[in-house]
Design a protein around this motif. Structure first.
Motif, PDB file in Angstrom:
ATOM      1  N   ASN A  69       0.815  -1.214   0.000  1.00 36.74           N
ATOM      2  CA  ASN A  69       0.000   0.000   0.000  1.00 36.74           C
ATOM      3  C   ASN A  69       0.851   1.268   0.000  1.00 36.74           C
ATOM      4  OD1 ASN A  69      -2.441  -1.399  -0.003  1.00 36.74           O
ATOM      5  ND2 ASN A  69      -2.479  -1.557   2.236  1.00 36.74           N
ATOM      6  N   ASP A  70       2.073   1.178   0.518  1.00 30.92           N
ATOM      7  CA  ASP A  70       2.951   2.355   0.569  1.00 30.92           C
ATOM      8  C   ASP A  70       3.539   2.631  -0.811  1.00 30.92           C
ATOM      9  OD1 ASP A  70       2.546   2.542   3.331  1.00 30.92           O
ATOM     10  OD2 ASP A  70       4.147   1.099   3.721  1.00 30.92           O
ATOM     11  N   ASN A  71       4.057   3.858  -0.966  1.00 34.00           N
ATOM     12  CA  ASN A  71       4.684   4.234  -2.232  1.00 34.00           C
ATOM     13  C   ASN A  71       5.519   5.486  -1.997  1.00 34.00           C
ATOM     14  OD1 ASN A  71       5.329   4.405  -4.972  1.00 34.00           O
ATOM     15  ND2 ASN A  71       3.226   4.062  -5.645  1.00 34.00           N
ATOM     16  N   PHE A  72       6.065   6.049  -3.058  1.00 32.75           N
ATOM     17  CA  PHE A  72       6.792   7.312  -2.977  1.00 32.75           C
ATOM     18  C   PHE A  72       5.773   8.455  -2.967  1.00 32.75           C
ATOM     19  CE2 PHE A  72       9.611   4.303  -5.113  1.00 32.75           C
ATOM     20  CZ  PHE A  72      10.772   4.437  -4.363  1.00 32.75           C
ATOM     21  N   ASN A  73       5.956   9.384  -2.036  1.00 32.00           N
ATOM     22  CA  ASN A  73       5.010  10.487  -1.878  1.00 32.00           C
ATOM     23  C   ASN A  73       5.682  11.820  -2.185  1.00 32.00           C
ATOM     24  OD1 ASN A  73       3.071   8.614  -0.918  1.00 32.00           O
ATOM     25  ND2 ASN A  73       3.910   8.760   1.150  1.00 32.00           N
ATOM     26  N   PHE A  74       4.869  12.796  -2.596  1.00 30.99           N
ATOM     27  CA  PHE A  74       5.381  14.108  -2.989  1.00 30.99           C
ATOM     28  C   PHE A  74       4.446  15.217  -2.501  1.00 30.99           C
ATOM     29  CE2 PHE A  74       6.909  11.052  -6.049  1.00 30.99           C
ATOM     30  CZ  PHE A  74       8.215  11.438  -6.308  1.00 30.99           C
ATOM     31  N   GLU A  75       5.039  16.344  -2.130  1.00 35.20           N
ATOM     32  CA  GLU A  75       4.251  17.541  -1.880  1.00 35.20           C
ATOM     33  C   GLU A  75       3.692  18.049  -3.207  1.00 35.20           C
ATOM     34  OE1 GLU A  75       3.284  19.379   0.634  1.00 35.20           O
ATOM     35  OE2 GLU A  75       4.471  18.726   2.369  1.00 35.20           O
ATOM     36  N   GLY A  76       2.559  18.737  -3.138  1.00 37.65           N
ATOM     37  CA  GLY A  76       2.005  19.331  -4.341  1.00 37.65           C
ATOM     38  C   GLY A  76       2.971  20.313  -4.962  1.00 37.65           C
ATOM     39  N   SER A  86       9.063   4.395   3.095  1.00 36.39           N
ATOM     40  CA  SER A  86       8.599   3.237   3.851  1.00 36.39           C
ATOM     41  C   SER A  86       9.566   2.056   3.730  1.00 36.39           C
ATOM     42  CB  SER A  86       7.214   2.816   3.349  1.00 36.39           C
ATOM     43  OG  SER A  86       6.903   1.504   3.742  1.00 36.39           O
ATOM     44  N   ALA A  87       9.726   1.310   4.822  1.00 39.56           N
ATOM     45  CA  ALA A  87      10.578   0.114   4.812  1.00 39.56           C
ATOM     46  C   ALA A  87      10.047  -0.912   3.816  1.00 39.56           C
ATOM     47  CB  ALA A  87      10.639  -0.488   6.207  1.00 39.56           C
ATOM     48  N   GLY A  92      10.754  -3.697  -1.458  1.00 41.47           N
ATOM     49  CA  GLY A  92      10.385  -3.940  -2.849  1.00 41.47           C
ATOM     50  C   GLY A  92      11.462  -3.505  -3.820  1.00 41.47           C
ATOM     51  N   VAL A  93      12.127  -2.395  -3.529  1.00 33.30           N
ATOM     52  CA  VAL A  93      13.191  -1.898  -4.404  1.00 33.30           C
ATOM     53  C   VAL A  93      14.350  -2.892  -4.446  1.00 33.30           C
ATOM     54  CG1 VAL A  93      14.938  -0.091  -4.680  1.00 33.30           C
ATOM     55  CG2 VAL A  93      12.573   0.529  -4.158  1.00 33.30           C
ATOM     56  N   LEU A  94      14.701  -3.461  -3.300  1.00 30.45           N
ATOM     57  CA  LEU A  94      15.792  -4.443  -3.265  1.00 30.45           C
ATOM     58  C   LEU A  94      15.419  -5.719  -4.018  1.00 30.45           C
ATOM     59  CD1 LEU A  94      17.072  -3.989   0.407  1.00 30.45           C
ATOM     60  CD2 LEU A  94      18.079  -3.124  -1.718  1.00 30.45           C
TER      61      LEU A  94
END
Length: 310
Positions: A69-76, A86-87, A92-94
């Motif tokens: 459910n987690d992902n990369f987040n960004f300010e507007g 997120s860990a 997932g990246v590894l």
């Protein structure tokens, strides 16, 4: 009693009953007529839409799957990844790194999403592409080769921020490289064509006197995207940033001013996801004018920074 009389009594009785019923239902005790109160429409509160949240999903036709459910987040209106990541995303990246290393023909496509209402604060043609490049650099920092990463941007006006934060405005997909001799040759030719295009049309930025403010046109934003794309595919690729001035003031001061401008652009490139170790900056000061310094127009053209490939 005659039939005529009975008939008249029936009519009278009907009239009496009708008058009574009319009095009972139309008038309250006391004889005051009631005023019908119109129904009040219920107050409908506006529904606040829930923020969108896109989870991280790597899916290569059942060959490799990872979803959280987690992902990369960004300010507007921003393209810097919000930390900490997120860990579960790092896990997932590894796993992605292991998969790509085991499958060198595989390429992951990163598509950054953006809304038309967001101001593009990046040097790229759109904010989505800038976000994709930020995620690309994060993957590279974890050991994934940039040669196995493509970046794109996509408009998505359906996104709803959580306050000021967009949760997971990034999509991932997979494709395969053609590693045959013919495919390798074609890829090399495309890269060489891109190199020639960049060298033939270097990114040229101009400054007002004693200024280092940066303004990019749409064409210059595309040139920036082309430079970033080339550097991703060439291990030893480098960007050369050269500062120039007019001849206002003394030569030593202008040499420093040219370097200051070049370093300003270098820092700008780093903020826009170009790795610092791939950038070299230097100054030519007032020594290489491209036109006369005798006019205001000529001096304006000489105050420039040239960004190209080394």
């Amino acid at each position: 009693m005659s039939k005529r009389l009975l008939y008249l009594l029936g009519i009278l009785l009907t009239a009496i009953i009708g008058a009574y019923l009319n009095w009972m239902f139309c008038c309250p005790p006391g004889g005051k007529a009631t005023t019908k109160v119109p129904a009040v429409a219920p107050v409908v509160k506006p529904v606040t839409p829930s923020p969108t949240s896109y989870g991280l999903a790597f899916n290569d036709n059942s060959k490799f799957n990872y979803a959280v459910n987690d992902n990369f987040n960004f300010e507007g209106a921003d393209f810097s990844i919000l930390k900490p990541v997120s860990a579960k995303v790092d896990e997932g990246v590894l796993k992605l790194k292991d998969y790509l290393e085991a499958n060198p023909s595989k390429v992951i496509d990163i598509t950054g999403l953006f809304k038309s209402t967001e101001k593009n604060t990046s040097a790229y043609p759109n904010l989505g592409l800038a976000r994709a490049n930020a995620v690309k650099n994060y993957l590279v920092s974890k050991g994934i080769s940039s040669k196995q990463i493509n970046t794109f941007g996509k408009l998505d006006d359906s996104m709803i921020p959580n306050g000021t934060i967009y949760q997971g405005p990034v999509e991932f997909g997979f494709e395969s490289m053609d590693l045959s001799d013919e495919g390798t040759k074609k890829a090399a030719e495309e890269l060489e064509a891109l190199h020639k295009e960049i060298m033939a049309h270097p990114l040229e930025l101009h400054f007002a006197t004693n200024s280092s403010n940066i303004r990019l046109t749409p064409e210059q934003r595309q040139e920036m995207a082309d430079i970033a794309k080339y550097l991703d595919k060439v291990n030893d690729g480098k960007v050369l940033v050269v500062g120039h001035t007019d001849n206002t003031g003394d030569a030593a001061a202008n040499m420093k001013l040219g370097l200051d401008r070049a370093n300003t652009i270098k820092n700008y490139l780093v903020r826009n996801q170009i790795l610092a170790n791939k950038i070299e900056s230097l100054s030519k000061g007032q020594n290489e004018p491209i036109t006369t310094n005798a006019t205001a127009e000529g001096r304006a053209k000489n105050r420039r920074v040239i960004v190209t490939l080394k």
